[in-house]
Design a protein around this motif. Structure first.
Motif, short mmCIF file in Angstrom:
data_model
loop_
_atom_site.label_atom_id
_atom_site.label_comp_id
_atom_site.label_asym_id
_atom_site.label_seq_id
_atom_site.Cartn_x
_atom_site.Cartn_y
_atom_site.Cartn_z
N UNK A 1 0.73 -1.54 0.40
CA UNK A 1 -0.38 0.07 -0.35
C UNK A 1 1.03 1.40 -0.25
N UNK A 2 1.94 1.64 1.05
CA UNK A 2 2.46 2.40 0.93
C UNK A 2 3.27 2.70 -0.80
N UNK A 3 3.92 1.34 -1.30
CA UNK A 3 4.36 1.58 -2.55
C UNK A 3 3.58 2.22 -3.71
N UNK A 4 2.33 1.61 -3.55
CA UNK A 4 1.04 2.45 -4.42
C UNK A 4 0.68 3.92 -4.02
N UNK B 1 0.70 6.61 -6.52
CA UNK B 1 -0.59 7.20 -6.94
C UNK B 1 -0.23 8.67 -6.75
N UNK B 2 0.97 9.58 -5.81
CA UNK B 2 0.86 11.02 -5.68
C UNK B 2 2.05 11.46 -6.39
N UNK B 3 2.14 11.12 -7.71
CA UNK B 3 3.24 11.54 -8.65
C UNK B 3 4.06 11.41 -8.45
N UNK C 1 14.91 13.13 -6.94
CA UNK C 1 14.99 13.76 -7.92
C UNK C 1 13.82 12.45 -8.63
N UNK C 2 14.11 11.09 -8.16
CA UNK C 2 14.38 9.83 -9.26
C UNK C 2 12.65 9.66 -9.47
N UNK C 3 13.52 8.45 -10.46
CA UNK C 3 12.15 8.39 -11.95
C UNK C 3 11.22 7.08 -11.07
#
Length: 328
Positions: free
Chosen positions: A202-205, A209-211, A250-252
């Motif tokens: 859930x943390x990962x999602x 989800x928050x851009x 500033x990671x992708x």
């Protein structure tokens, strides 16, 4: 054991007295004499004798005071955030009692700091639980009541007002969702209701989800039964690591891995961002270190630099009986 309990001042006085006594006896028993007007050869003998006395005295004092030099060096390196640094008592010679006392003092300081840190973190968790409960019970319910009232007035309001009420309802709904999200971060209900793996997923999602960066997770289907404190530490470390990535890296992409080795549970959070400065120790990283030590874990934060990103690795020992139950 008398020489070990003797104060350092008296040891130095005893060494100096012994050297001067030996020098005096050597001059008294030697055939050397000194004329009323000393000859050059006599001055050479006196100078050699004085040199020997000074060298012997220096060598003996060096043996006593060398541990003090090491003690000064260690004191400059002491950082209670990284416990375990000690002086070698076996090689301390006459200063062994001083070194033993210094090591005992360090042990007490580390124990007291660990205890106080544990209490502070437990108090922090309790305060988070209280704030989350108040947000849910008071602010959340108030916003829900506002939403219901807006819905009622929208049914009877004229068309021009209805559009404004609809916009206000959207704002209120967004605020309610934000309150629920903050409450969830303060009190991870998923951890209690769904378990550690689901809570981490859930943390990962939520992060993606928050851009935020895309979180690639590799989580096992289940983990051994762990104490609630240990599961909470793992959750908080992942939460803080992902928050740092969103705010600073500033990671992708981020890799979230949780694996079980022969005797430990290993957590890894690695991003492809800008990395961190060498020696940087913010409050977030310090908090992760303290939490890891609370449950006997070992946490490291490494920056690869040059666009290589940062890796947070947490290793938690898992007792053999727990591993046995997990495999059965």
């Amino acid at each position: 054991m008398f020489h070990l309990s003797m104060p350092l001042f008296w040891r130095v006085c005893l060494i100096n007295g012994a050297v001067f006594l030996l020098g005096t006896l050597a001059l008294a028993l030697s055939p050397a004499t000194v004329s009323a007007q000393p000859l050059l050869s006599e001055l050479v003998v006196l100078l050699l004798g004085l040199t020997v006395i000074v060298l012997v005295n220096g060598a003996l004092l060096r043996a006593v005071l060398r541990p003090l030099d090491r003690l000064t060096t260690v004191m400059a390196r002491i950082d209670l955030r990284y416990p375990g640094l000690r002086l070698d008592e076996a090689g301390s010679g006459p200063a062994r009692e001083l070194v033993r006392g210094f090591n005992a003092m360090l042990e007490r300081l580390e124990v007291e700091r660990s205890t106080s840190t544990t209490r502070a973190l437990q108090a922090q968790e309790a305060e988070r639980q209280r704030i989350a409960q108040e947000l849910h019970d008071e602010v959340g319910q108030s916003l829900t009541a506002v939403l219901l009232g807006l819905r009622y007035f929208m049914d009877t309001a004229p068309e021009p007002v209805r559009a404004e009420l609809d916009a206000l309802r959207d704002t209120t709904r967004t605020s309610l969702e934000e309150v629920r999200r903050i409450s969830q971060r303060l009190r991870p209900g998923d951890l209690t209701d769904l378990g550690l793996v689901s809570a981490l997923a859930g943390l990962a999602r939520d992060t993606s989800a928050r851009n935020g960066p895309h979180v690639r997770r590799r989580l096992p289907s289940s983990v051994p039964d762990l104490p609630p404190e240990t599961e909470l530490v793992i959750y908080r470390v992942v939460q803080e690591a992902l928050t740092n990535v969103v705010r600073h890296a500033r990671a992708t992409t981020v890799d979230l891995d949780l694996s079980l080795s022969d005797d430990a549970l290993v957590l890894r959070v690695a991003d492809n961002g800008v990395g961190i400065r060498a020696g940087a120790m913010g409050a977030g990283i310090q908090g992760m270190l303290e939490r890891a030590r609370m449950v006997g874990g070992d946490l490291s934060v490494r920056s690869h630099g040059g666009g290589g990103g940062t890796e947070v690795r947490l290793r938690l020992p898992v007792p053999a009986p727990v591993l046995g139950r997990a495999g059965s």
